[in-house]
Design a protein around this motif. Structure first.
Motif: not given
Length: 358
Positions: A14-17, A289-300, A302-305, A307-315
């Motif tokens: 449904x989304x790339x989160x 997919x990348x994971x590593x303390x991403x925020x909405x802005x930094x994840x977006x 990475x997608x714009x560049x 270099x990633x297709x999916x952004x993983x968020x943990x905590x």
């Protein structure tokens, strides 16, 4: 772009989160069975495009943290089936992370002496039974070097765990090849000092992981199989200087297989050079997919560049079950503070399923 749907092979997201895998230690005992609390916990977070479960040990000797949910008994399979049914009923997709910790364990957790490519211990602490009762962080035990019989049995355990995951209703499996656990222990010289075909040069140190992937993909299909790596995040033995180069060789070998995705765990994110990310993309045309303390802005970003297709968020998913909705609507996030961190491992509903949904 992060809010737009994405096709993971033939699996629509449904989304790339992505909800990243996070150990929470809330199983039913005896038997380390997924609990009803876990059903609620994962169901609350089904708004993610994809959920990756906490690491699920593939056997008793594979476990290195107490109270973690396995995927090697029928009771565990049945418990996970309740989780996948709940996530699917709410429109979500879910992969299970298959886990073998190798030397990062203790006999009081694994039920026997931990195993590793070589009999090399490093200072490390894991969540296990305390001498005075209860659970907390304890020192790992001395591992023994795996025999060929151990290696063959472990490959079979990974394969059976993947088959069990399909029975439990998962959309796929993620092999945990990161953070100093068994698969990465075979890759690193600091933990692999074998003199047989699994040690020495880079091709030999890649052999075990490639054999595991080949066995799992043969059993359940490459499109249902993914891999997590962390070339710039040191495991319990520290950062291996050869691991980035070895990772690029590995992904070039994996590219033709058609895996579901490659999951790059970056820790804080700042330690992974952009040039490495570019080289990874050049060698690996499948979803990253990348994971590593991403925020909405930094994840977006990475997608714009590209270099990633999916952004993983943990905590953030721990304290915000409805993270995707909050981000989409610009709502405030519940912070991950000291009180939240105190409930990461073990316990009940508090700090697990009682976070408010906006």
């Amino acid at each position: 772009m992060i809010f737009t749907p994405f096709m993971l092979g033939s699996l629509p997201l449904a989304n790339r989160f992505v909800m990243a895998p996070m150990t929470r230690a809330r199983t039913d005992q005896p038997g380390d069975r997924p609990s009803e609390l876990m059903v609620k916990y994962y169901g609350q977070r089904a708004g993610a495009g994809l959920i990756i479960t906490e690491g699920a040990p593939i056997s008793t000797v594979a476990r290195g943290y107490s109270l973690t949910p396995g995927i090697y008994t029928q009771a565990q399979i049945d418990g996970w089936k309740r989780v996948t049914d709940e996530v699917h009923a709410k429109g979500g997709k879910i992969f299970i992370q298959l886990w073998h910790v190798g030397r990062r364990s203790h006999a009081s957790i694994a039920g026997e002496q931990p195993v590793s490519p070589s009999a090399l211990k490093v200072p490390d602490r894991v969540y296990g039974p305390l001498p005075q009762g209860g659970f907390g962080m304890i020192e790992t035990g001395e591992p023994r070097a795996m025999t060929q019989e151990d290696i063959d049995a472990t490959i079979a355990d990974f394969t059976q765990a993947a088959v069990n995951a399909m029975e439990a209703g998962f959309d796929g499996v993620e092999l945990h090849g990161a953070h100093g656990y068994l698969l990465e222990q075979f890759l690193c010289r600091s933990s692999n000092q074998r003199s047989d075909c699994y040690g020495g040069g880079q091709e030999n140190r890649l052999r075990f992981l490639l054999e595991v992937i080949k066995a799992v993909t043969s059993a359940i299909g490459a499109e249902r199989t993914a891999l997590r790596l962390s070339p710039y995040v040191g495991g319990s033995g520290g950062l291996d200087p050869e691991l980035p180069e070895l990772t690029l060789k590995l992904v070039a070998a994996l590219a033709p297989l058609g895996l579901a995705y490659l999951h790059l765990s970056e820790g804080g994110g700042n330690g992974t050079p952009d040039r490495f990310r570019e080289q990874l993309r050049e060698r690996y045309p499948r979803p990253i997919m990348v994971a590593g303390n991403y925020t909405l802005e930094s994840g977006q970003a990475m997608l714009n560049r590209g270099l990633a297709d999916l952004i993983a968020f943990g905590q953030p998913f721990i304290t915000n079950p409805d993270l995707v909705r909050r981000c989409r609507e610009g709502l405030a996030l519940t912070p991950v503070d000291d009180a939240a961190q105190a409930t990461f491992y073990g316990g009940g509903a508090e700090g697990y399923t009682d976070y408010p949904i906006a």
